[in-house]
Design an enzyme around this catalytic site. Sequence first.
Site, PDB file in Angstrom:
ATOM      1  N   GLU A 167      -1.580  -2.651   7.134  1.00 37.99           N
ATOM      2  CA  GLU A 167      -1.095  -1.213   7.207  1.00 37.99           C
ATOM      3  C   GLU A 167      -0.972  -0.378   8.466  1.00 37.99           C
ATOM      4  O   GLU A 167       0.016   0.175   8.746  1.00 37.99           O
ATOM      5  CB  GLU A 167      -2.489  -0.423   6.869  1.00 37.99           C
ATOM      6  CG  GLU A 167      -2.634  -0.280   5.254  1.00 37.99           C
ATOM      7  CD  GLU A 167      -3.359  -1.505   4.770  1.00 37.99           C
ATOM      8  OE1 GLU A 167      -3.496  -2.626   5.486  1.00 37.99           O
ATOM      9  OE2 GLU A 167      -3.953  -1.536   3.738  1.00 37.99           O
TER      10      GLU A 167
ATOM     11  N   GLU B 299      -7.504  -4.970  -0.709  1.00 41.08           N
ATOM     12  CA  GLU B 299      -8.612  -3.792  -1.073  1.00 41.08           C
ATOM     13  C   GLU B 299      -8.946  -4.127  -2.447  1.00 41.08           C
ATOM     14  O   GLU B 299     -10.165  -3.794  -2.823  1.00 41.08           O
ATOM     15  CB  GLU B 299      -8.130  -2.418  -0.696  1.00 41.08           C
ATOM     16  CG  GLU B 299      -7.972  -2.271   0.847  1.00 41.08           C
ATOM     17  CD  GLU B 299      -7.526  -0.592   1.228  1.00 41.08           C
ATOM     18  OE1 GLU B 299      -6.373  -0.701   0.646  1.00 41.08           O
ATOM     19  OE2 GLU B 299      -8.235  -0.168   2.097  1.00 41.08           O
TER      20      GLU B 299
ATOM     21  N   GLY C  61      -3.353  -2.717   0.190  1.00 38.40           N
ATOM     22  CA  GLY C  61      -4.223  -2.214  -1.061  1.00 38.40           C
ATOM     23  C   GLY C  61      -4.493  -3.494  -1.808  1.00 38.40           C
ATOM     24  O   GLY C  61      -5.387  -3.291  -2.730  1.00 38.40           O
TER      25      GLY C  61
ATOM     26  N   ALA D 189      -0.351  -1.099  -1.552  1.00 39.71           N
ATOM     27  CA  ALA D 189       0.109   0.133  -2.157  1.00 39.71           C
ATOM     28  C   ALA D 189       1.749   0.178  -2.052  1.00 39.71           C
ATOM     29  O   ALA D 189       2.446  -0.561  -1.345  1.00 39.71           O
ATOM     30  CB  ALA D 189      -0.547   1.359  -1.316  1.00 39.71           C
TER      31      ALA D 189
END
Length: 718
Positions: free
Chosen positions: A123, A103, A100, A61
């Site tokens: 994270e 992910e 992310g 992200a």
Amino acid sequence: MAFYSRVSGSVGMITLQNPPVNALSAAVRQGIVDAMHRALSEPEVKSVVICGQNGKFCGGADIGEFGAKMTGPPLVPMVHLIEAASKPVVAAIEGIALGGGLELALSCHYRIAHSKARLGFPEVALGLLPGAGGTQRLPRLIGVPASLDLITTGRQVTAAEARQLGIVDEVTDLNAVDAAVKFAQSVADKSLDARRISTYPCPRPPDLDTIFERAMQQVRRSARGAIAPGTCVQAVHAAVTLPYAKGMERERELFSVLFNSGQARALQYYFFAQRAVSRWSTASGARWDTSKPRPVHKAAVIGLGTMGRGITVSLAQAGFSVVAVETQEKQLSEAKQAVSGMLERGAKRRGVPLAHDKIKYSCSVQAVADVDLVIEAVFEDMALKKTIFQQLSAICKPGALLCTNTSGLDIDELASQTQSPELVVGMHFFAPAHVMQLLEVVYGPRSSPEAVATAMQMGKKMGKVSVAVGNCRGFVGNRMLKLYLEQAFFLLEEGATPEQVDQVLEEFGFPMGVFKVSDLSGLDIGWKVRKADGLVSPAFTGTSARIRGGSRYSPLGDLLCEQGRFGQKTGKGWYQYDKPGGRVAKPDPWLFGFLEDYRAQHGLVARRIDHQEVLERCLYPLINEGFQILQDGIAAGPEDIDVIYVLGYGWPRHRGGPMFYASQVGLDKVVERLEHYQQIHPDVPGLQPCRLLRKLAAISNPAIHKWREVIQKPRSQL
Ligand SMILES: CC(C)(COP(=O)(O)OP(=O)(O)OC[C@H]1O[C@@H](n2cnc3c(N)ncnc32)[C@H](O)[C@@H]1OP(=O)(O)O)[C@@H](O)C(=O)NCCC(=O)NCCSC(=O)C[C@@H](O)CCCCCCCCCCCCC(=O)O
């Protein structure tokens, strides 16, 4: 954004384009969603490959977006769209698949990785958990224990380990995108029923409760008050105990708690701060982007005590040829042995070749004649260092950089011993120098921008985070530390115990309290410095025993040293140890009696001191000195100070650093508490809020990234 193209007729290719790490910004997410819809709607397209531009799959992200209102398609529906796709989607992982990014890869039906790629969920280091299904998909794919390890520690794995764990399907040494395209063609008509990870049952090992209890204990032990690791454990627990959809709800709830926490703000601030310090500037305006470093191939280290040995190892491991000089034969042979051991352990731990052949030992300073850079690492003794700098100036080839590892002496005084003062800078390493990540690069008033750039680049090559700071007593780190230590001593005089002070600081998040650190590093080090400064003398007796230069002074450290209590090495210091060199600190009844006698002798009455006072008295004067340092132009910005404190002094990362912490407490509150304590202790100048702190507090706590606008341009130093 993300770019859509068609390759080999039937493969839809989605390329993430957001340099430098293809972070999943709003535009990238929008691009992926649009491209997915297009690929699914084109009848010629039978399968899809997702890859990242410039050899990097995706860094996760976009952390820079976290502070602002989120726009664009959210990440969770985006990964669901990919996983639910009716055509096979293959992730082509080159470089990195982090957070992310991983992910995103886990939502694809297949993953092909280049052998040099690194994968992980970092994270936790940002105060978060993987919040786009990572905590629910990874355990379903690789099981609970391995997922707990990766998610709670943020550890990144190589492609080979990812293959072993079952995260990726294939690893290639060739072009991963080409391999993914071929792979996508080969699976174009295969059923996807068994490829959607969210549909997998989560493995339930029989000792599940024990696994989670152990994981919780482990994170409690290592997290030092950080909340993210424990919350990660809770999220993985949901993957085992709840169906996928409910698990995702729980992940969202837990993510939200972390996302809105002060710790996440602090850790994300710190992430950018650590990168910002490489864009250094000096008080006179020299800058990282206009100063060219000199090439350095061969370096020398003078003095092979603890620091010199660590620096030698660090240089050799970074690939530099090193001349290691120690004039005492016995010390030299001990150092050779110690350095060899350190190199062997390092090579084993990091799986890299031994660097023994990089080092040439000598007991003559003449051996440094042809090196490009010298790091002097002898005792902290100005006279000795001056002699060495005179010798170096005569011996070294023209243009060689002369650096000192002093932890606080005047760089300019050393520079003045040489014919080229512009080539003298400080390279202040922290012990153990081959392990600690921090390097303070200290520029004197005459250091050239080129010399600063060279030292900064050397630090980077040695794997350090280098912070450029100006020349003053103690530079940034030790200058601030002095105020912290001073208050700790005063608290003992007023009634506290070392255990009480240390406990408060450890609860705050320091790995060790101030007195334990002092015992570890040796009380005699500070004592020598104070003696050299003329602060220790039998002449200071009676009423002058607790005053120096008109200000309050605590001789407690000096008195302990006079008793031969130097800390761990002598088995006694602020604590007692079972033997000299012992590591386990135990309260010492002798010390309590000593403190009582001391107080009685000086007419001091012990009082109860609460937790809050210990914290404020230790931290706020240190912070105040940080503002003074900014005001003096010794550090260019608060980020420099925060990085120094987190990497060099154990300041808890989840509190961002002392300057960030002050911004969160509220600068007006810091001023108010300092003034409160100053009224009670008017003889302690460190409690007087400095001008910059008052100024910033008066303009109602501007955000920390705005402070630089307020900090006045200091006078030129270069
Ligand atoms: C990637 C790296 C390994 C590269 O290292 P390298 O040494 O090559 O380079 P640098 O570190 O110097 O970086 C270069 C440059 O790039 C910048 N940068 C790096 N990564 C990012 C990033 N992810 N975002 C933005 N910028 C990045 C870096 O700052 C440098 O630029 P600078 O100008 O500063 O010099 C290395 O960089 C690295 O390790 N990066 C971090 C990787 C990482 O941590 N990734 C995870 C990110 S967090 C994440 O992915 C979260 C996800 O799990 C899911 C989140 C779900 C999102 C939902 C959001 C909902 C928000 C609303 C919720 C509200 C809740 C409620 O209230 O209910």
